[in-house]
Design a protein around this motif. Sequence first.
Motif, PDB file in Angstrom:
ATOM      1  N   GLN A  26       1.989   1.654  -3.608  1.00  0.00           N
ATOM      2  CA  GLN A  26       0.593   1.857  -4.100  1.00  0.00           C
ATOM      3  C   GLN A  26       0.445   3.699  -4.164  1.00  0.00           C
ATOM      4  O   GLN A  26       0.209   4.262  -5.451  1.00  0.00           O
ATOM      5  CB  GLN A  26      -0.591   0.906  -4.120  1.00  0.00           C
ATOM      6  CG  GLN A  26      -1.342   1.243  -4.711  1.00  0.00           C
ATOM      7  CD  GLN A  26      -3.049   0.079  -4.860  1.00  0.00           C
ATOM      8  OE1 GLN A  26      -1.805  -1.045  -4.252  1.00  0.00           O
ATOM      9  NE2 GLN A  26      -3.313   0.559  -4.211  1.00  0.00           N
ATOM     10  N   TYR A  40     -14.827   9.392  -0.314  1.00  0.00           N
ATOM     11  CA  TYR A  40     -14.070   8.329   0.166  1.00  0.00           C
ATOM     12  C   TYR A  40     -15.060   7.858   0.995  1.00  0.00           C
ATOM     13  O   TYR A  40     -15.205   6.658   0.470  1.00  0.00           O
ATOM     14  CB  TYR A  40     -12.606   8.047   0.054  1.00  0.00           C
ATOM     15  CG  TYR A  40     -12.495   6.934   0.505  1.00  0.00           C
ATOM     16  CD1 TYR A  40     -11.671   6.109  -0.259  1.00  0.00           C
ATOM     17  CD2 TYR A  40     -12.385   6.179   1.769  1.00  0.00           C
ATOM     18  CE1 TYR A  40     -10.903   4.620  -0.175  1.00  0.00           C
ATOM     19  CE2 TYR A  40     -12.011   4.622   1.762  1.00  0.00           C
ATOM     20  CZ  TYR A  40     -11.431   4.102   0.422  1.00  0.00           C
ATOM     21  OH  TYR A  40     -10.733   2.996   1.188  1.00  0.00           O
ATOM     22  N   TRP A  60       1.383  -1.479  -0.377  1.00  0.00           N
ATOM     23  CA  TRP A  60      -0.085   0.049  -0.186  1.00  0.00           C
ATOM     24  C   TRP A  60       1.543   1.095  -0.657  1.00  0.00           C
ATOM     25  O   TRP A  60       0.413   2.382  -0.943  1.00  0.00           O
ATOM     26  CB  TRP A  60      -0.802   0.032   1.049  1.00  0.00           C
ATOM     27  CG  TRP A  60      -2.057  -1.409   1.535  1.00  0.00           C
ATOM     28  CD1 TRP A  60      -2.016  -2.114   0.025  1.00  0.00           C
ATOM     29  CD2 TRP A  60      -3.406  -1.014   1.692  1.00  0.00           C
ATOM     30  NE1 TRP A  60      -2.973  -3.222   0.282  1.00  0.00           N
ATOM     31  CE2 TRP A  60      -3.876  -2.276   1.302  1.00  0.00           C
ATOM     32  CE3 TRP A  60      -4.182  -0.104   2.753  1.00  0.00           C
ATOM     33  CZ2 TRP A  60      -5.180  -2.607   2.068  1.00  0.00           C
ATOM     34  CZ3 TRP A  60      -4.713  -0.415   3.980  1.00  0.00           C
ATOM     35  CH2 TRP A  60      -6.128  -1.997   2.615  1.00  0.00           C
ATOM     36  N   ASN A  90     -12.168   3.694  -4.816  1.00  0.00           N
ATOM     37  CA  ASN A  90     -12.109   3.303  -3.121  1.00  0.00           C
ATOM     38  C   ASN A  90     -11.260   1.852  -3.260  1.00  0.00           C
ATOM     39  O   ASN A  90     -12.126   1.420  -2.238  1.00  0.00           O
ATOM     40  CB  ASN A  90     -14.338   2.640  -3.563  1.00  0.00           C
ATOM     41  CG  ASN A  90     -14.564   3.796  -3.890  1.00  0.00           C
ATOM     42  OD1 ASN A  90     -14.482   4.631  -3.456  1.00  0.00           O
ATOM     43  ND2 ASN A  90     -15.736   2.981  -4.321  1.00  0.00           N
ATOM     44  N   GLN A  91     -10.323   1.729  -3.547  1.00  0.00           N
ATOM     45  CA  GLN A  91      -9.305   0.508  -2.520  1.00  0.00           C
ATOM     46  C   GLN A  91      -9.186   1.160  -1.899  1.00  0.00           C
ATOM     47  O   GLN A  91      -8.743   2.308  -1.636  1.00  0.00           O
ATOM     48  CB  GLN A  91      -7.530   0.631  -4.219  1.00  0.00           C
ATOM     49  CG  GLN A  91      -8.100  -0.079  -5.053  1.00  0.00           C
ATOM     50  CD  GLN A  91      -7.101   0.558  -6.346  1.00  0.00           C
ATOM     51  OE1 GLN A  91      -6.635   0.026  -6.527  1.00  0.00           O
ATOM     52  NE2 GLN A  91      -7.007   1.803  -6.790  1.00  0.00           N
ATOM     53  N   PRO A  92      -8.903   0.418  -1.137  1.00  0.00           N
ATOM     54  CA  PRO A  92      -8.537   0.520   0.397  1.00  0.00           C
ATOM     55  C   PRO A  92      -7.105   0.564   0.665  1.00  0.00           C
ATOM     56  O   PRO A  92      -6.667   1.933   1.283  1.00  0.00           O
ATOM     57  CB  PRO A  92      -8.675  -0.281   1.361  1.00  0.00           C
ATOM     58  CG  PRO A  92      -9.725  -1.777  -0.227  1.00  0.00           C
ATOM     59  CD  PRO A  92      -9.127  -1.401  -1.037  1.00  0.00           C
ATOM     60  N   ALA A  93      -6.586   0.818  -0.759  1.00  0.00           N
ATOM     61  CA  ALA A  93      -4.820   0.916  -0.477  1.00  0.00           C
ATOM     62  C   ALA A  93      -5.169   2.046  -0.449  1.00  0.00           C
ATOM     63  O   ALA A  93      -4.180   3.083   0.274  1.00  0.00           O
ATOM     64  CB  ALA A  93      -4.285   0.769  -1.302  1.00  0.00           C
ATOM     65  N   ASN A  94      -5.871   3.228  -1.155  1.00  0.00           N
ATOM     66  CA  ASN A  94      -5.992   5.172  -1.162  1.00  0.00           C
ATOM     67  C   ASN A  94      -5.921   5.270   0.077  1.00  0.00           C
ATOM     68  O   ASN A  94      -5.254   6.650   0.995  1.00  0.00           O
ATOM     69  CB  ASN A  94      -7.112   4.990  -2.468  1.00  0.00           C
ATOM     70  CG  ASN A  94      -6.504   5.074  -3.135  1.00  0.00           C
ATOM     71  OD1 ASN A  94      -5.759   4.753  -3.794  1.00  0.00           O
ATOM     72  ND2 ASN A  94      -7.899   4.849  -4.030  1.00  0.00           N
ATOM     73  N   THR A  95      -6.623   4.997   1.439  1.00  0.00           N
ATOM     74  CA  THR A  95      -6.222   5.072   3.396  1.00  0.00           C
ATOM     75  C   THR A  95      -5.504   5.514   3.519  1.00  0.00           C
ATOM     76  O   THR A  95      -5.825   6.757   4.278  1.00  0.00           O
ATOM     77  CB  THR A  95      -7.590   4.447   3.774  1.00  0.00           C
ATOM     78  OG1 THR A  95      -6.483   2.954   3.302  1.00  0.00           O
ATOM     79  CG2 THR A  95      -8.118   3.933   3.247  1.00  0.00           C
ATOM     80  N   ARG A 133     -14.354   1.805  -9.429  1.00  0.00           N
ATOM     81  CA  ARG A 133     -13.431   1.231  -8.283  1.00  0.00           C
ATOM     82  C   ARG A 133     -11.939   1.559  -7.807  1.00  0.00           C
ATOM     83  O   ARG A 133     -11.691   1.037  -7.032  1.00  0.00           O
ATOM     84  CB  ARG A 133     -13.807  -0.134  -9.132  1.00  0.00           C
ATOM     85  CG  ARG A 133     -14.935  -0.867  -9.539  1.00  0.00           C
ATOM     86  CD  ARG A 133     -14.887  -1.815  -9.902  1.00  0.00           C
ATOM     87  NE  ARG A 133     -14.059  -1.785 -11.601  1.00  0.00           N
ATOM     88  CZ  ARG A 133     -15.358  -1.797 -12.345  1.00  0.00           C
ATOM     89  NH1 ARG A 133     -16.559  -1.991 -12.129  1.00  0.00           N
ATOM     90  NH2 ARG A 133     -14.584  -1.150 -13.856  1.00  0.00           N
ATOM     91  N   TRP A 134     -11.564   2.763  -9.072  1.00  0.00           N
ATOM     92  CA  TRP A 134     -10.091   2.824  -8.854  1.00  0.00           C
ATOM     93  C   TRP A 134      -9.262   3.718  -7.503  1.00  0.00           C
ATOM     94  O   TRP A 134      -9.681   3.721  -6.402  1.00  0.00           O
ATOM     95  CB  TRP A 134      -9.213   3.383  -9.667  1.00  0.00           C
ATOM     96  CG  TRP A 134      -8.359   4.104 -10.240  1.00  0.00           C
ATOM     97  CD1 TRP A 134      -7.371   3.650  -9.809  1.00  0.00           C
ATOM     98  CD2 TRP A 134      -7.904   5.047  -8.874  1.00  0.00           C
ATOM     99  NE1 TRP A 134      -5.792   4.728  -9.595  1.00  0.00           N
ATOM    100  CE2 TRP A 134      -6.917   5.655  -9.164  1.00  0.00           C
ATOM    101  CE3 TRP A 134      -8.687   6.453  -9.004  1.00  0.00           C
ATOM    102  CZ2 TRP A 134      -5.900   7.591  -8.977  1.00  0.00           C
ATOM    103  CZ3 TRP A 134      -8.246   7.903  -8.155  1.00  0.00           C
ATOM    104  CH2 TRP A 134      -6.931   8.376  -8.432  1.00  0.00           C
ATOM    105  N   GLU A 167      -0.981   8.294 -11.804  1.00  0.00           N
ATOM    106  CA  GLU A 167      -2.227   8.032 -12.155  1.00  0.00           C
ATOM    107  C   GLU A 167      -2.814   9.462 -11.530  1.00  0.00           C
ATOM    108  O   GLU A 167      -3.840   9.368 -11.222  1.00  0.00           O
ATOM    109  CB  GLU A 167      -2.959   6.998 -11.134  1.00  0.00           C
ATOM    110  CG  GLU A 167      -2.173   5.202 -11.472  1.00  0.00           C
ATOM    111  CD  GLU A 167      -2.738   4.564 -10.709  1.00  0.00           C
ATOM    112  OE1 GLU A 167      -3.109   4.822  -9.803  1.00  0.00           O
ATOM    113  OE2 GLU A 167      -3.150   3.450 -11.383  1.00  0.00           O
TER     114      GLU A 167
END
Length: 511
Positions: free
Chosen positions: A211, A288, A208, A253-258, A250-251, A219
């Motif tokens: 990412q 989010y 994460w 809402n990825q948990p890694a974005n937290t 979907r992109w 991105e």
Amino acid sequence: MPSETKVPAQIPSTLEAWVKLLDGVRVPVPKDSHDRVLSAINDSRRSMRDIAELMQGSPALVLSVMREANHSANASQAEPAESLEVALNRLGLGRCAQLLGRLPALPRDDMPPVLNQFVQISQHASQQASGLFASRLARLWQEIHWGSLLFLSPLWPLALVYPALLDAWELRVIHKGEVAAEVEHELFGVRILELCRAVAEHWRLPEWVTQGYRLLLEERDLLAQVLTIARAQDPLEQQHRLDAEAGLRRWFNQPANTVLLANNLALAAQVGWDNPHLLRWQLLTALYLQTSLEDVQNQVHQQAAQSARRHARAGLFHPAEALLWPWQHRRQHPDMQAPSPPAADELERWRELCGDLLAQPSRFSNAVHLSTQAREALTACGFTRVMLLSVDRVNECLRVQQTAGLPREAMALSLPTVGNRLFERLLNQAAQLRLTPDNHRQFSALMPVPLRAMLRSEHLLIRSLAVNNQVLMVLLADQNARPLADLSVQAFGKTAQCIERALATFGNRSA
């Protein structure tokens, strides 16, 4: 600074050189935390979870354990350890004890302040992540916690080895609004985000973390699209627009974005609670979490206060302090504030030096003796960087005669005067110029490039000194690029007059 870390003579300028340097830095850990963890490791009654909880008091220790466990030679699994407990189980207690023995341990009061500040920002980010996201994504709380804590960890060794570079970056990019790419290439030779990603990948930090850097580097267009949706006032409109862009939803809402959201909230809050950069990340967080901006702001403020109760330390700035300030107030970088006026003993020394300059007959045996006294008088009244240049009319140039607070190379400068409008004006008659942020761009463009690079400052005094209407010397002085203290500015003018009198008296004696 621990003896294990040696600062190289030359600052790296390539990504590969930076990664090699930072990979070799042993980030120190607080001695009390070091001793507690080592004692627990040697106590057969303590569980692995107990030891992991003790380690959380020292993020630098956590980083060292994760790096060791995820090193390609040590990791038995293909995937890097995503949590401290997994890393501890991979290493085993024996190797953990060996690792602790290799790490420098310092009393908390001796820990480098810039390193402490960055570690505290990481702790604040971890608190924001836990408070905002961990309860909603309980199954992933460990990934959220450790990813958010370690996201900025590639900067920790940099803060230890080159604290002045990070300080200069903050001043110029965050507070003065200079273009980040230009400043970073000048200071580091590479972009900061690229460096952080390269170090994170080399250390095999949790996925994460890498990412998040990949998102910021590759991105950003997608992030800009999401921000446009987040700016919409109507939540229903936001939802409709996200539904229309299923891939984008979907992109985002990825948990890694937290991890990315929490760290940018913590970083932006360092400047002030009312700034556009923080607002952007608050809007993204609200989208989010599918809640209102006001709700997110309330939660962020609460988490900041909670972090301050747990992590704030004397001598370090925590954004929770600014919650008590007027809303529009922003924290100023120390270099944007005028320094304190010279102490009484320094002013007394300045008066004595000026008295020597005014003495008749002249007390100076040669011009170097006189210029040394002049330099000492300027530093005594508060100027930390000083340059005295003598006029060489035969070769139509200015030669450096004395410096203070500048690199040794400054003494080798020889500055042509022909065709330089600034120097021609100063050499025509005695004159004084004060550079300020308002006129800096206009006048600094007239300075020769070597001089501008040596004395980069928006707050600079330049004065030419004349005897019998002939300019003999040019003075340049500042207070490490900070706004000038009024008392020092007044003393500069009086010192210049004393130097002029000394030059005249010395010249008469020579005659």
